[in-house]
Design a protein around this motif. Structure first.
Motif, PDB file in Angstrom:
ATOM      1  N   PRO A  17      -8.507-118.668  22.958  1.00 13.06           N
ATOM      2  CA  PRO A  17      -7.848-119.768  23.552  1.00 13.06           C
ATOM      3  C   PRO A  17      -7.561-120.761  22.527  1.00 13.06           C
ATOM      4  O   PRO A  17      -7.182-121.944  22.870  1.00 13.06           O
ATOM      5  N   VAL A  18      -8.180-120.735  21.362  1.00 10.00           N
ATOM      6  CA  VAL A  18      -7.909-121.704  20.340  1.00 10.00           C
ATOM      7  C   VAL A  18      -7.241-121.048  18.913  1.00 10.00           C
ATOM      8  O   VAL A  18      -7.194-119.671  19.048  1.00 10.00           O
ATOM      9  N   SER A  19      -6.974-121.842  17.934  1.00  8.28           N
ATOM     10  CA  SER A  19      -6.315-121.319  17.012  1.00  8.28           C
ATOM     11  C   SER A  19      -7.164-120.648  15.960  1.00  8.28           C
ATOM     12  O   SER A  19      -8.132-120.866  16.004  1.00  8.28           O
ATOM     13  N   SER A  20      -6.382-119.621  15.113  1.00  7.68           N
ATOM     14  CA  SER A  20      -6.953-118.790  14.231  1.00  7.68           C
ATOM     15  C   SER A  20      -6.102-118.760  13.168  1.00  7.68           C
ATOM     16  O   SER A  20      -6.168-117.755  12.441  1.00  7.68           O
ATOM     17  N   ALA A  21      -5.496-119.918  12.986  1.00  9.31           N
ATOM     18  CA  ALA A  21      -4.395-119.574  11.987  1.00  9.31           C
ATOM     19  C   ALA A  21      -4.867-119.671  10.506  1.00  9.31           C
ATOM     20  O   ALA A  21      -4.365-119.454   9.692  1.00  9.31           O
ATOM     21  N   THR A  22      -5.868-120.298  10.036  1.00  4.15           N
ATOM     22  CA  THR A  22      -6.465-120.439   8.825  1.00  4.15           C
ATOM     23  C   THR A  22      -7.789-119.556   8.900  1.00  4.15           C
ATOM     24  O   THR A  22      -8.354-119.127   9.861  1.00  4.15           O
ATOM     25  N   VAL A  23      -8.122-119.356   7.707  1.00  3.21           N
ATOM     26  CA  VAL A  23      -9.450-118.478   7.602  1.00  3.21           C
ATOM     27  C   VAL A  23     -10.786-119.270   8.133  1.00  3.21           C
ATOM     28  O   VAL A  23     -11.542-118.422   8.777  1.00  3.21           O
ATOM     29  N   GLU A  24     -11.037-120.467   8.097  1.00  8.07           N
ATOM     30  CA  GLU A  24     -11.998-121.244   8.588  1.00  8.07           C
ATOM     31  C   GLU A  24     -11.949-121.275  10.215  1.00  8.07           C
ATOM     32  O   GLU A  24     -12.914-120.872  10.947  1.00  8.07           O
ATOM     33  N   LEU A  25     -10.771-121.522  10.770  1.00  6.48           N
ATOM     34  CA  LEU A  25     -10.388-121.482  12.215  1.00  6.48           C
ATOM     35  C   LEU A  25     -10.808-119.797  12.779  1.00  6.48           C
ATOM     36  O   LEU A  25     -11.125-119.846  13.880  1.00  6.48           O
ATOM     37  N   ALA A  26     -10.393-118.875  12.043  1.00  4.43           N
ATOM     38  CA  ALA A  26     -10.616-117.662  12.564  1.00  4.43           C
ATOM     39  C   ALA A  26     -12.190-117.292  12.554  1.00  4.43           C
ATOM     40  O   ALA A  26     -12.400-116.872  13.373  1.00  4.43           O
TER      41      ALA A  26
ATOM     42  N   PRO B 257      -8.143-108.864  10.298  1.00  3.16           N
ATOM     43  CA  PRO B 257      -6.902-109.475   9.983  1.00  3.16           C
ATOM     44  C   PRO B 257      -6.261-109.869  11.278  1.00  3.16           C
ATOM     45  O   PRO B 257      -6.789-109.708  12.287  1.00  3.16           O
ATOM     46  N   ALA B 258      -5.214-110.924  11.114  1.00  6.28           N
ATOM     47  CA  ALA B 258      -4.464-111.562  12.214  1.00  6.28           C
ATOM     48  C   ALA B 258      -3.872-110.327  12.963  1.00  6.28           C
ATOM     49  O   ALA B 258      -3.532-109.219  11.995  1.00  6.28           O
ATOM     50  N   ALA B 259      -3.241-110.753  14.016  1.00  4.70           N
ATOM     51  CA  ALA B 259      -2.448-109.545  14.644  1.00  4.70           C
ATOM     52  C   ALA B 259      -1.251-110.260  15.218  1.00  4.70           C
ATOM     53  O   ALA B 259      -0.871-109.726  16.220  1.00  4.70           O
ATOM     54  N   GLY B 260      -0.413-110.883  14.411  1.00  8.77           N
ATOM     55  CA  GLY B 260       0.948-111.264  14.429  1.00  8.77           C
ATOM     56  C   GLY B 260       1.030-112.549  15.338  1.00  8.77           C
ATOM     57  O   GLY B 260       2.105-113.301  15.602  1.00  8.77           O
ATOM     58  N   SER B 261      -0.116-113.466  15.701  1.00  6.60           N
ATOM     59  CA  SER B 261       0.058-114.792  16.358  1.00  6.60           C
ATOM     60  C   SER B 261      -1.187-115.644  15.670  1.00  6.60           C
ATOM     61  O   SER B 261      -1.994-115.226  14.847  1.00  6.60           O
ATOM     62  N   ALA B 262      -0.991-116.948  15.779  1.00  2.00           N
ATOM     63  CA  ALA B 262      -2.039-117.988  15.401  1.00  2.00           C
ATOM     64  C   ALA B 262      -3.211-118.102  16.286  1.00  2.00           C
ATOM     65  O   ALA B 262      -4.137-118.858  16.150  1.00  2.00           O
ATOM     66  N   ASN B 263      -3.217-117.066  17.015  1.00  4.43           N
ATOM     67  CA  ASN B 263      -4.631-117.060  17.857  1.00  4.43           C
ATOM     68  C   ASN B 263      -5.133-115.419  18.311  1.00  4.43           C
ATOM     69  O   ASN B 263      -5.430-115.193  19.322  1.00  4.43           O
ATOM     70  N   SER B 264      -4.829-114.640  17.213  1.00  3.83           N
ATOM     71  CA  SER B 264      -5.331-113.354  17.483  1.00  3.83           C
ATOM     72  C   SER B 264      -5.915-112.748  16.206  1.00  3.83           C
ATOM     73  O   SER B 264      -5.683-113.251  14.985  1.00  3.83           O
TER      74      SER B 264
END
Length: 159
Positions: A23-32, A123-130
């Motif tokens: 429900p939150v951004s994971s767009a950067t290493v720290e956020l993820a 790794p990310a999965a194609g979006s800024a929150n996955s």
């Protein structure tokens, strides 16, 4: 939407149901890392570079930086990262969700040895929150990686 492409792509590996959405951004290493409750080092960040033959992706551990000397020795040219607009157009994913899955044709994926320190990475999965949790071997298989490289520099390593 990129995550839809990634989910469809991962079906071939039976892993589409393993994608985590936040429900939150994971767009950067720290956020993820915060979204996942893990250390930043276990985030598998995907960086996009322009090379003479097109575009490559290099997936590194979240605490690693690109070592310019190692990059030049490995790929035979200076590291030139794509800008935000180029990444989405040339790779197929927007910055913040760039991942090594379901990328545009001709984009080669390389995995940095910095990831091998961990049993699993995200790794990310194609979006800024996955994200998706994978072993390094699964990441190699699912990304159809061109190979493992050593172009990263960990904190505290000398130039």
């Amino acid at each position: 939407m990129s995550i839809v492409k990634v989910r469809e792509y991962l079906k071939a590996f039976g892993a589409d149901g393993r994608i985590l959405e936040f429900p939150v951004s994971s767009a950067t290493v720290e956020l993820a890392a915060t979204a996942l409750g893990t250390s930043p080092a276990r985030i598998a960040k995907t960086l996009s570079f322009r090379v003479k033959d097109g575009v490559i992706l290099v997936v590194l551990a979240g605490d690693a930086k690109t070592d310019n000397r190692k990059y030049r020795e490995t790929f035979g040219e200076k590291a030139r990262m794509l800008d935000r607009e180029e990444a989405e157009t040339l790779v197929g994913h927007a910055v913040g969700g760039v991942c090594p899955f379901a990328v545009n044709d001709g984009v080669k994926v390389y995995l940095d040895v910095s990831l091998k320190r961990f049993a699993t990475v995200y790794p990310a999965a194609g979006s800024a929150n996955s994200a998706i949790e994978l072993t390094p071997a699964e990441l190699e298989t699912f990304s159809r990686a061109a190979g493992w490289v050593d172009v990263g520099k960990l904190p505290g390593e000398a130039e």
